[in-house]
Design a protein around this motif. Structure first.
Motif, PDB file in Angstrom:
ATOM      1  N   THR A   1       1.095  -1.176   0.096  1.00 23.62           N
ATOM      2  CA  THR A   1      -0.011  -0.038   0.417  1.00 23.62           C
ATOM      3  C   THR A   1       1.010   1.557   0.048  1.00 23.62           C
ATOM      4  OG1 THR A   1      -1.602  -0.749   1.196  1.00 23.62           O
ATOM      5  CG2 THR A   1      -2.242   0.933   1.183  1.00 23.62           C
TER       6      THR A   1
ATOM      7  N   ARG B   1       2.432   2.333  -3.264  1.00 23.82           N
ATOM      8  CA  ARG B   1       1.140   2.737  -4.175  1.00 23.82           C
ATOM      9  C   ARG B   1       0.753   3.630  -4.694  1.00 23.82           C
ATOM     10  NH1 ARG B   1      -2.838  -3.038  -3.901  1.00 23.82           N
ATOM     11  NH2 ARG B   1      -1.850  -3.673  -4.974  1.00 23.82           N
ATOM     12  N   LYS B   2       0.550   4.176  -2.938  1.00 29.55           N
ATOM     13  CA  LYS B   2       0.280   5.559  -2.705  1.00 29.55           C
ATOM     14  C   LYS B   2       1.175   6.325  -3.055  1.00 29.55           C
ATOM     15  CE  LYS B   2      -2.551   6.188   1.813  1.00 29.55           C
ATOM     16  NZ  LYS B   2      -3.385   6.893   0.573  1.00 29.55           N
TER      17      LYS B   2
ATOM     18  N   VAL C   1       1.399   3.954  -7.626  1.00 30.53           N
ATOM     19  CA  VAL C   1       0.740   4.405  -8.691  1.00 30.53           C
ATOM     20  C   VAL C   1      -0.742   5.288  -7.653  1.00 30.53           C
ATOM     21  CG1 VAL C   1      -1.132   2.363  -9.145  1.00 30.53           C
ATOM     22  CG2 VAL C   1       0.745   2.133  -8.373  1.00 30.53           C
ATOM     23  N   THR C   2      -0.043   6.695  -8.789  1.00 25.44           N
ATOM     24  CA  THR C   2      -0.899   7.741  -8.018  1.00 25.44           C
ATOM     25  C   THR C   2      -1.565   7.543  -9.481  1.00 25.44           C
ATOM     26  OG1 THR C   2       0.179   9.161  -8.673  1.00 25.44           O
ATOM     27  CG2 THR C   2       0.358   8.292  -6.281  1.00 25.44           C
TER      28      THR C   2
ATOM     29  N   LYS D   1      -3.444   2.902 -12.493  1.00 24.29           N
ATOM     30  CA  LYS D   1      -4.473   1.973 -11.105  1.00 24.29           C
ATOM     31  C   LYS D   1      -5.191   1.104 -11.854  1.00 24.29           C
ATOM     32  CE  LYS D   1      -5.250   5.707  -7.589  1.00 24.29           C
ATOM     33  NZ  LYS D   1      -6.057   6.560  -6.391  1.00 24.29           N
TER      34      LYS D   1
ATOM     35  N   GLU E   1      -2.848  -1.535 -12.966  1.00 20.94           N
ATOM     36  CA  GLU E   1      -2.564  -2.708 -11.791  1.00 20.94           C
ATOM     37  C   GLU E   1      -3.383  -3.648 -11.821  1.00 20.94           C
ATOM     38  OE1 GLU E   1      -2.201  -1.196  -8.009  1.00 20.94           O
ATOM     39  OE2 GLU E   1      -0.888  -3.129  -7.757  1.00 20.94           O
TER      40      GLU E   1
ATOM     41  N   TRP F   1      -1.859  -8.817  -3.156  1.00 22.24           N
ATOM     42  CA  TRP F   1      -1.862  -8.492  -3.951  1.00 22.24           C
ATOM     43  C   TRP F   1      -3.263  -7.701  -4.398  1.00 22.24           C
ATOM     44  CZ3 TRP F   1       0.519  -9.808  -9.417  1.00 22.24           C
ATOM     45  CH2 TRP F   1       1.184  -8.862 -10.092  1.00 22.24           C
TER      46      TRP F   1
ATOM     47  N   LEU G   1      -6.554  -2.968  -4.349  1.00 25.03           N
ATOM     48  CA  LEU G   1      -6.202  -2.467  -5.793  1.00 25.03           C
ATOM     49  C   LEU G   1      -7.515  -1.209  -6.008  1.00 25.03           C
ATOM     50  CD1 LEU G   1      -6.453  -5.204  -8.210  1.00 25.03           C
ATOM     51  CD2 LEU G   1      -4.847  -3.729  -7.782  1.00 25.03           C
TER      52      LEU G   1
END
Lengths: 630, 630
Positions: free
Chosen positions: B255, B258-259, B262-263, B268, B271, B359, B363
């Protein structure tokens, strides 16, 4: 186990006396009657005497008192070793003595006492102090322990660990404390497990774990139900709710009568013995006057019907109901095959158990109301089941693979719903009762109709009066705050109900002032606000700024130990929290402390001892505000 | 039902493609793989796009956000109609798209949204106002409704009405409100009943009521256990707790990653599609490379094994696990007879589902973590069962009447305990999870070992880190107060953490002052204390006596509607409560109100509008006091 063995011996002896009379129905029949009377009266006499003379708080189920304690009302004698002994011995004797009562309520009280005792690590009655768990002696810790003990009691009684936790939360906790909940879950779990291992071992299957609780509703072989049955269940719930309300109304009147006329200890014991004698005589008369020998179903049925006075291959219905412990009787009503009981006998049984149960609750004996309520309900529920069976004989056969119902199971289902309605209508407990009954049934399938039945029974009952426990709390005059403020009180403000003038103390107060305050407000207040007074004069009704709260017991401790400020030793004396904990008793007295003239003029510094952040409410607070601010 | 039908069509089509290739294992096999990939990626792409672009609050299970809302933290967008649509459509697509996730968590969020919508009787997105239930629009009522909706969601998802109530109480309520509890019980009951009737009708048995929830653990034919098995269960719980902690640790790191990286919205969605593709490819590779054709047990077994690539009379283990909805897969792992699965395939399945589940959670898709956790746990639990079976083949046969165990049931028991340990280790929910799992199992007998397993798994997990939901609440930066104050903060007093100087208002304040206060404290405070100032000058840090609390929204309303005192009209203007309710929004603005010079010098009388009895805390309050005063 004691009840089981005592009842077994009692019924065994009585059965032999009855058998000796078989054939000649004349005067001989009087012998077992007298024997039954004598045994029951002696047992109940001892049981009642122990409770009445040793510890009156052990009377009844103890659930109302535990509820009060958990909500912050102290009841002297409730959690003592003496109450435990009176409760346990008392309930063994009263159930064995054939009163219409159960042992489940007293188990809850007993569990609470054990827990309170463990947390204190000492007994005042025995004058023992084990010096252990001293850090658990605070009021809060004791209350947490009692929550856990009550939950463990429920778990042990019903084999319902989750129900036990919910019981403690619903009845006791107004704040959902997560870590406490975990501890209660653990306690309940251990209690169920212990009962299970002990009972399984005593029954000869130590590794089998087949006895989760003292009471079980037995296994329903096929526990499905259909949508069309739900309205029937709901009608039963309405009936159960009304019957429950009637039960509470009658019991309430009876309690008022008792409070007025049955006041001396001997009168209380006598009443208990009279009820025991009446119960025995009624049972006996029913067995021998109601002609209800029916053929015993052949195989797969509940075993334990009594032949008394009937031909071979038949059994006496009444005797099958009365010559048993209440728990065995309940299983018989729930699980016997159709045809095991006649309509007349079930109706009479339900009616009389209702009356006897109502008369018994509130006697000065240790007794629970769960079992008589369940039995009454199961009996009339079975009647409903019989009616449905004969009206719709095909019900339950037409719905494919999931509905291989035998008629017997169908009837048991109605008996179960009747029991739930009756109990729900009397005690009005909510979610905890649902879970307890589901756990007793051992099958989640009945969960949904059970919830519906309990909700309906509670609604119907609440339309007429309050639940039995709340009724007795009111009768006992315990100032328990209900969940909702009374009607028409929503706009009453705090300043209208609080006493004036407020007795306050200043941060530094002369010994004389403190002493005068304690003398002039004896037993009225157990705590006083400590205020800081500004320089300018106070107006009428103003008392300076609230700085903290000091307890009567703390003031007494200060006076008794003469912890005063004098010129030689400024500053506070070092004190340990433990010193305060030991003096934290409601009835500590310090009015006879000897104070010299010089001491009376000294000052006490209250600041180090007071609680600097007490809970305060503004003058204009009202239920309206707390309702909207919840 | 949508998921069931979509999955059915998907697997049906794939199975036909696979069958066409039977015999020649060459390049032909690539066709079903590509088809599988394409279907999954398209479904997940749409599902993820809806969630990401329409309403990001619909991502994940929604349980952490609902927990925050119930505890008083408002999250914009959480309870809107748009979130409901994104949630429901999203979860159908993501589960059908083969992601390792379940539909149970989203059901809870959906229930909460529906309830919130009913209480408001309007939708801001649709700009509709049905003008109904206007009295239910207050904040308190809405929160109560959401409690009930979440409980109903749990009930519908798991067929667990009691568990649903406990979920709402445990996660949401810090105050045990009895009447609210009743309403929640009722809501849960109706939800379970409705699901039951609808699903039963869709499956063709409308009166049968055999589908209490969306997920069921199926019926265990013989559900007893023995004392000697409890240590094995506890060891499994320790393992499950550690695995759960590992899951949370990995997911936490993911997480954070991702923060940071994956912004963007497209990242997103990409992914999510990558995860879907990976899941499909892994499943396909496992089915066709792991050589695990085993003979299909002949009769009485769970039906639905897949033959793919195996000889007649045999079935492909991997394909039996992967070619199913997760719920069907869970039932297969719990109830298939011994020998249905090989050690290698179960171990690989557990490992991969653990990785994929970890995983997947987080998401930007609508997904729940219950199912992957249960599946992982059931798979390794079944492995433990197989090990126990081969080490002690006689276990379960020697204990008389109560132990007519078949080996299959024994293995199912271990799978169940494994599932409970894994789930308990991940989410760390307590009593509600116990009840939910018991209700899913439909049998109370496993209650005791289940409680023990869940407590142990929680303890072991808590030793390493916090539960998954709390973890995500922290990650989202939501200021949710935990149950216990942080270590070392017990002696921090209120005055140390509160902001100074305090912005106060007097009972009568000039319009200019009120306006200045709102402008100078923009968005910082949503309420201000109203004080009465004495005549003498105040010392540093004193603010006069607190008389009440007024909200920013109320002040704005007064300014916008120019409810000022002028000389001509003394006294307060009559206002209805409804006027205030409609303006009770967190983001109401009044900074652009036009005020004339004359109006600025007028006074506002705050006394009729303020809350005269707000909750106050003394300056010296600290966690120590609230802990001892609980």
């Amino acid at each position: 186990m004691c009840i089981e063995y005592l009842s077994h011996y009692k019924f065994h002896a009585l059965n032999r006396l009855v058998e000796r009379c078989d054939g000649n129905k004349g005067a001989c029949i009087i012998i077992p009657l007298l024997a039954w009377l004598a045994i029951n009266c002696v047992l109940v006499f001892i049981g009642s005497a122990i409770v009445t003379f040793a510890e009156p708080q052990a009377a009844g189920s103890g659930i109302p008192q535990i509820k009060c304690y958990l909500n912050g009302v102290k009841i002297p004698g409730l959690l003592t070793l003496r109450a435990l002994v009176a409760k346990v011995v008392g309930v063994i004797l009263s159930v064995s003595g054939g009163l219409s009562c159960g042992k489940e309520g007293p188990m809850i009280h007993s569990g609470a006492i054990v827990a309170a005792g463990i947390s204190q690590g000492r007994s005042r009655v025995c004058n023992l102090d084990f010096k252990i768990f001293e850090s658990l002696r605070s009021d809060t810790e004791k209350r947490d322990f009692v929550s856990g003990g009550a939950a463990a009691g429920v778990s042990a009684a019903f084999g319902a660990p989750v129900g036990g936790v919910l019981f403690s939360l619903e009845e006791g906790a107004s704040f959902w404390n997560q870590s406490l909940t975990w501890r209660i879950v653990f306690a309940s779990m251990v209690a169920t497990f212990t009962v299970n291992v002990l009972l399984s071992a005593l029954h000869g299957h130590p590794a089998d774990l087949s006895n989760p609780g003292l009471i079980s509703f037995g296994k329903f072989q096929n526990s499905s139900y259909q949508v069309i049955e739900i309205p029937i269940f709901l009608l039963m719930a309405v009936f159960g709710g009304m019957l429950g309300a009637l039960f509470n109304q009658l019991n309430g009147k009876l309690t008022v009568f008792r409070k007025r006329y049955v006041t001396s200890n001997w009168a209380k014991v006598t009443e208990a013995v009279v009820v025991a004698a009446t119960s025995a005589v009624i049972g006996f008369i029913l067995i021998y006057t109601v002609d209800d020998c029916v053929p015993t179903p052949e195989e797969g049925d509940y075993e334990g019907h009594s032949q008394a006075g009937c031909a071979d291959g038949e059994h006496n219905v009444m005797s099958s109901l009365f010559f048993k412990t209440p728990e065995q009787c309940l299983i018989a009503v729930l699980h016997s095959k159709p045809g095991s009981f006649t309509v007349l006998s079930l109706a009479l049984f339900a009616f009389l158990y209702f009356i006897l149960g109502c008369w018994t609750y509130g006697l000065s004996v240790s007794s629970g109301v769960f079992i008589p309520a369940l039995l009454t309900g199961a009996a009339w529920g079975r009647l409903v089941g019989m009616a449905v069976m004969s009206l719709f004989p095909q019900m339950g056969y037409d719905y494919g693979a999931h509905s291989k119902l035998t008629q017997g199971n169908d009837i048991g289902k109605y008996a179960l719903m009747g029991a739930a309605s009756q109990l729900g209508g009397i005690v009005r407990m909510t979610i905890s009762l649902t879970v307890i009954l589901i756990e007793c049934t051992g099958d989640i399938t009945f969960g949904l109709p059970m919830v519906m039945v309990l909700i309906t029974a509670k609604w119907v009952g609440d339309f007429f009066n309050t639940g039995l426990y709340d009724l007795h709390i009111q009768m006992m005059g315990i100032p328990l705050l209900p969940w909702e403020p009374p009607e028409l009180s929503y706009d009453i403000q705090a300043k209208q109900v609080m006493n004036t003038p407020v007795l306050t103390l200043q941060l530094r107060e002369t010994v004389q002032n403190v002493y005068n305050l304690l003398v002039n407000a004896p037993q009225l207040h157990s705590g006083f606000p400590v205020v800081a007074v500004a320089d300018e004069p106070l107006k009428e009704g103003e008392y300076g700024r609230c700085k903290g709260l000091i307890l009567r017991s703390q003031l007494c401790f200060l006076l008794n130990n003469k912890i005063f400020l004098d010129d030689s030793a400024q500053g506070s004396t070092p004190l340990k929290l433990k010193d305060f904990r030991d003096v934290y008793r409601p009835n500590i007295s310090c009015l006879d402390v000897k104070l010299t003239e010089e001491e009376r003029t000294m000052f006490i510094d209250l600041e180090p001892f007071m609680n600097p952040a007490p809970y305060t409410v503004p003058l204009v607070s009202s239920p309206l505000h707390s309702a909207s601010g919840k």
